[in-house]
Design an enzyme around this catalytic site. Structure first.
Site, PDB file in Angstrom:
ATOM      1  NE  ARG A 149     -12.250  -9.899 -50.058  1.00  0.00           N
ATOM      2  CZ  ARG A 149     -12.829 -11.133 -50.164  1.00  0.00           C
ATOM      3  NH1 ARG A 149     -13.136 -11.790 -49.197  1.00  0.00           N
ATOM      4  NH2 ARG A 149     -12.932 -11.680 -51.561  1.00  0.00           N
ATOM      5  CD  GLU A 206      15.489   6.005 -40.535  1.00  0.00           C
ATOM      6  OE1 GLU A 206      15.139   7.328 -40.542  1.00  0.00           O
ATOM      7  OE2 GLU A 206      15.758   5.586 -41.860  1.00  0.00           O
ATOM      8  CD  GLU A 262       4.538  10.424 -46.534  1.00  0.00           C
ATOM      9  OE1 GLU A 262       4.708   9.183 -46.061  1.00  0.00           O
ATOM     10  OE2 GLU A 262       5.426  10.946 -47.297  1.00  0.00           O
ATOM     11  CE  LYS A 298       4.380   5.814 -45.358  1.00  0.00           C
ATOM     12  NZ  LYS A 298       5.585   6.630 -46.060  1.00  0.00           N
ATOM     13  CG  ASN A 314       9.936  10.864 -46.471  1.00  0.00           C
ATOM     14  OD1 ASN A 314      10.048   9.652 -45.769  1.00  0.00           O
ATOM     15  ND2 ASN A 314       8.732  11.038 -47.087  1.00  0.00           N
ATOM     16  CE  LYS A 356       7.078   5.998 -38.860  1.00  0.00           C
ATOM     17  NZ  LYS A 356       7.559   4.881 -39.475  1.00  0.00           N
ATOM     18  CG  HIS A 384      14.705   7.204 -50.749  1.00  0.00           C
ATOM     19  ND1 HIS A 384      13.774   7.551 -50.298  1.00  0.00           N
ATOM     20  CD2 HIS A 384      15.120   6.191 -49.779  1.00  0.00           C
ATOM     21  CE1 HIS A 384      13.078   7.006 -49.441  1.00  0.00           C
ATOM     22  NE2 HIS A 384      13.928   6.147 -48.839  1.00  0.00           N
ATOM     23  CG  HIS A 396      14.492   9.318 -45.951  1.00  0.00           C
ATOM     24  ND1 HIS A 396      14.968   9.917 -44.573  1.00  0.00           N
ATOM     25  CD2 HIS A 396      14.339   8.125 -45.544  1.00  0.00           C
ATOM     26  CE1 HIS A 396      15.116   8.784 -43.748  1.00  0.00           C
ATOM     27  NE2 HIS A 396      14.438   7.843 -44.286  1.00  0.00           N
ATOM     28  NE  ARG A 454       3.920   7.594 -42.101  1.00  0.00           N
ATOM     29  CZ  ARG A 454       3.306   6.619 -41.651  1.00  0.00           C
ATOM     30  NH1 ARG A 454       2.085   6.412 -41.496  1.00  0.00           N
ATOM     31  NH2 ARG A 454       4.214   5.350 -41.563  1.00  0.00           N
ATOM     32  CG  HIS A 463      17.416   3.271 -45.147  1.00  0.00           C
ATOM     33  ND1 HIS A 463      16.872   3.973 -46.378  1.00  0.00           N
ATOM     34  CD2 HIS A 463      16.683   3.728 -44.361  1.00  0.00           C
ATOM     35  CE1 HIS A 463      15.912   4.892 -45.949  1.00  0.00           C
ATOM     36  NE2 HIS A 463      15.915   4.789 -44.873  1.00  0.00           N
TER      37      HIS A 463
HETATM   38  N1  LIG Z   1       7.569   0.333 -43.008  1.00  0.00           N
HETATM   39  C1  LIG Z   1       8.224   1.313 -42.785  1.00  0.00           C
HETATM   40  O1  LIG Z   1       7.756   2.336 -42.448  1.00  0.00           O
HETATM   41  C2  LIG Z   1       9.614   1.450 -43.097  1.00  0.00           C
HETATM   42  C3  LIG Z   1      10.464   2.541 -42.441  1.00  0.00           C
HETATM   43  C4  LIG Z   1      11.751   2.368 -42.878  1.00  0.00           C
HETATM   44  C5  LIG Z   1      12.493   1.314 -43.596  1.00  0.00           C
HETATM   45  N2  LIG Z   1      11.532   0.327 -43.908  1.00  0.00           N
HETATM   46  C6  LIG Z   1      12.238  -0.972 -44.345  1.00  0.00           C
HETATM   47  O2  LIG Z   1      12.801  -1.525 -43.604  1.00  0.00           O
HETATM   48  C7  LIG Z   1      13.812  -2.259 -44.240  1.00  0.00           C
HETATM   49  C8  LIG Z   1      15.276  -2.259 -43.833  1.00  0.00           C
HETATM   50  O3  LIG Z   1      14.971  -2.814 -42.385  1.00  0.00           O
HETATM   51  P1  LIG Z   1      16.367  -3.264 -41.522  1.00  0.00           P
HETATM   52  O4  LIG Z   1      17.436  -2.072 -41.487  1.00  0.00           O
HETATM   53  O5  LIG Z   1      16.035  -3.473 -40.101  1.00  0.00           O
HETATM   54  O6  LIG Z   1      17.084  -4.152 -42.379  1.00  0.00           O
HETATM   55  P2  LIG Z   1      16.723  -5.950 -42.430  1.00  0.00           P
HETATM   56  O7  LIG Z   1      15.267  -6.362 -42.002  1.00  0.00           O
HETATM   57  O8  LIG Z   1      17.296  -6.405 -43.840  1.00  0.00           O
HETATM   58  O9  LIG Z   1      17.635  -6.224 -41.102  1.00  0.00           O
HETATM   59  C9  LIG Z   1      19.195  -6.218 -41.421  1.00  0.00           C
HETATM   60  C10 LIG Z   1      20.010  -7.450 -40.874  1.00  0.00           C
HETATM   61  O10 LIG Z   1      19.873  -7.464 -39.674  1.00  0.00           O
HETATM   62  C11 LIG Z   1      19.649  -8.957 -39.560  1.00  0.00           C
HETATM   63  N3  LIG Z   1      18.923  -9.036 -37.992  1.00  0.00           N
HETATM   64  C12 LIG Z   1      17.851  -8.393 -37.881  1.00  0.00           C
HETATM   65  N4  LIG Z   1      17.647  -8.465 -36.459  1.00  0.00           N
HETATM   66  C13 LIG Z   1      18.767  -9.065 -35.944  1.00  0.00           C
HETATM   67  C14 LIG Z   1      19.109  -9.221 -34.546  1.00  0.00           C
HETATM   68  N5  LIG Z   1      18.335  -9.007 -33.469  1.00  0.00           N
HETATM   69  N6  LIG Z   1      20.210  -9.903 -34.306  1.00  0.00           N
HETATM   70  C15 LIG Z   1      21.171 -10.208 -35.376  1.00  0.00           C
HETATM   71  N7  LIG Z   1      20.830  -9.944 -36.776  1.00  0.00           N
HETATM   72  C16 LIG Z   1      19.778  -9.455 -36.807  1.00  0.00           C
HETATM   73  C17 LIG Z   1      18.776  -9.445 -40.556  1.00  0.00           C
HETATM   74  O11 LIG Z   1      18.663 -10.704 -40.683  1.00  0.00           O
HETATM   75  C18 LIG Z   1      19.379  -8.649 -41.583  1.00  0.00           C
HETATM   76  O12 LIG Z   1      20.547  -9.609 -42.211  1.00  0.00           O
HETATM   77  C19 LIG Z   1      13.925  -1.872 -45.726  1.00  0.00           C
HETATM   78  O13 LIG Z   1      13.141  -2.689 -46.439  1.00  0.00           O
HETATM   79  C20 LIG Z   1      13.055  -0.613 -45.638  1.00  0.00           C
HETATM   80  O14 LIG Z   1      12.270  -0.234 -46.927  1.00  0.00           O
HETATM   81  C21 LIG Z   1      10.192   0.655 -43.855  1.00  0.00           C
HETATM   82 ZN   LIG Z   2      14.553   5.829 -43.332  1.00  0.00          ZN
END
Ligand SMILES: NC(=O)c1ccc[n+]([C@@H]2O[C@H](COP(=O)([O-])OP(=O)(O)OC[C@H]3O[C@@H](n4cnc5c(N)ncnc54)[C@H](O)[C@@H]3O)[C@@H](O)[C@H]2O)c1
Ligand SMILES: [Zn+2]
Length: 359
Positions: A121, A185, A237, A143, A245, A227, A252, A248, A241, A265
């Site tokens: 929990r 971003e 949101e 999130k 987007n 942020k 998306h 987006h 918030r 993305h």
């Molecule tokens: N929670 C939120 O508010 C929020 C906001 C935006 C995006 N997201 C989520 O984030 C995700 C995308 O995140 P991302 O773009 O970081 O992708 P990711 O976590 O898939 O990382 C991208 C790639 O880079 C590699 N990597 C990470 N750090 C590294 C480093 N320092 N050196 C070498 N390689 C490295 C990873 O292994 C992966 O292959 C999506 O699932 C999206 O939905 C969440």
């Molecule tokens: Zn985004």
């Protein structure tokens, strides 16, 4: 080192930004009074670079660690790996007072955050974002969640970390394409909140692309503080918030219809932001010159800013956007810019206007 505070009453926390902060992780977790065991959740790419260092930092501060490694990529944000994390944590006797360390990009952060939110929990967690996108966006704001077959981020929770540690040195190993995707971003924050910051990005884009430590540190800190500001005004949101987007809704739809995997993305929302700017020109009178500044800056960041859509693709994009519409109650709503630095959320736009900017 720079410090940004996320103000959320008794759940407030710090974001620390600087180079080589990973060595201090253990000491900082001590200061937070966290329990003696922790599970580090990471992916195999990140583990290879920073797994040892993270474990050593925690262990030299007296914590017992266990490393849980998932495969890299969006597919790991799933029920399957959620279950594997729970099982590994139970095996290692992670208990109420233990904590989770999310070491990686947004995929790891979202999954590990949701593991922390739900295991027993809820146990504390610390974010160590290692992609630019995760440092400026996904690690801040609470999130967390996973994907279902039916769609992205359909299961999750708002759950705030106890600390976010942005070690800029971890970005040294980030592939160029991932780094540029994060810049989409970064540019978004200028458009939605801070015109002087947008102007600074125009002046410093080359240094940012060169990953100049001083420039990068300031950029990450400014994005985090924007942020943090938005999230502390509207954590779940209800309204404001939504400005995060910008670009987006279309972005998306582009991700979904192109087939996940074609665009990162950040690349999809780069195109989405250009199209949202064009829509802003029609609906809110954003000046043509500002639309062009937005397009030009994204382009200089090495991001795609145009895509040609066939009539069939346009129809698919509209359908994908209308799927969003269901959840927001009957109409496609957009975040649109009045000028760079000032946006409006909840803007209802007639379908034909949207269709026309896709051309
Ligand atoms: N929670 C939120 O508010 C929020 C906001 C935006 C995006 N997201 C989520 O984030 C995700 C995308 O995140 P991302 O773009 O970081 O992708 P990711 O976590 O898939 O990382 C991208 C790639 O880079 C590699 N990597 C990470 N750090 C590294 C480093 N320092 N050196 C070498 N390689 C490295 C990873 O292994 C992966 O292959 C999506 O699932 C999206 O939905 C969440
Ligand atoms: Zn985004």
């Amino acid at each position: 080192m720079q410090r940004v505070k996320v103000e959320l009453a008794d759940r407030s926390y710090d974001i620390l930004i600087g180079r080589d902060l990973l060595v201090e992780l253990g000491a900082r977790c001590r200061k937070l009074g966290l329990g003696s065991r922790c599970a580090i959740i990471t992916d195999s790419n990140v583990a290879r670079h920073y797994g040892k260092e993270t474990q050593q930092s925690l262990e030299s501060a007296g914590f017992q660690t266990t490393l849980i490694t998932i495969p890299p990529g969006e597919k790991s944000k799933s029920l399957k790996y959620l279950g594997e994390c729970y099982d590994a944590m139970a095996r290692h006797r992670i208990e109420r007072k233990s904590f989770v360390v999310a070491l990686g990009g947004g995929v790891v952060g979202d999954l590990a955050g949701f593991v922390a939110a739900s295991y027993l929990r809820g146990i504390p967690f610390v974010q160590i974002p290692t992609t630019l996108l995760a440092q400026v966006d996904s690690s801040v704001g609470g999130k967390t969640g996973i994907n279902l077959k039916a769609g992205k981020n359909l299961v999750g929770a708002f759950y705030q970390p106890r600390l976010v540690l942005c070690d800029l040195a971890t970005l040294d190993s980030l592939p160029e394409r991932e780094f540029r995707a994060g810049l989409a971003e970064v540019i978004k924050y200028g458009i939605i909140y801070d015109a002087p910051f947008f102007r600074r990005l125009e002046q410093q884009m080359q240094s940012a692309l060169d990953r100049d430590p001083a420039v990068l540190g300031k950029i990450v800190a400014r994005c985090c503080s924007i942020k943090a500001d938005v999230v502390s005004q509207d954590e779940t949101e209800g309204g404001l918030r939504a400005i995060l987007n910008f670009g987006h809704t279309i972005g998306h739809a582009i991700e979904a219809t192109a087939g996940y995997g074609k665009y990162l993305h950040g690349e999809a929302i780069s195109i989405g932001q250009v199209l949202a700017a064009r829509l802003s020109q029609k609906v809110l009178g954003l000046q043509v010159a500002e639309v062009e500044r937005i397009r030009a800056l994204l382009d200089r960041a090495g991001l795609p800013t145009e895509a040609r859509f066939s009539t069939n693709q346009k129809q698919k994009l509209m359908a994908a956007m209308k799927l969003d519409k269901k959840v927001s109650g009957g109409e496609i709503k957009f975040v649109l810019a009045r000028r760079i630095g000032e946006v409006e959320f909840g803007q209802r736009v007639p379908e034909r206007e949207v269709f026309s900017v896709l051309s």
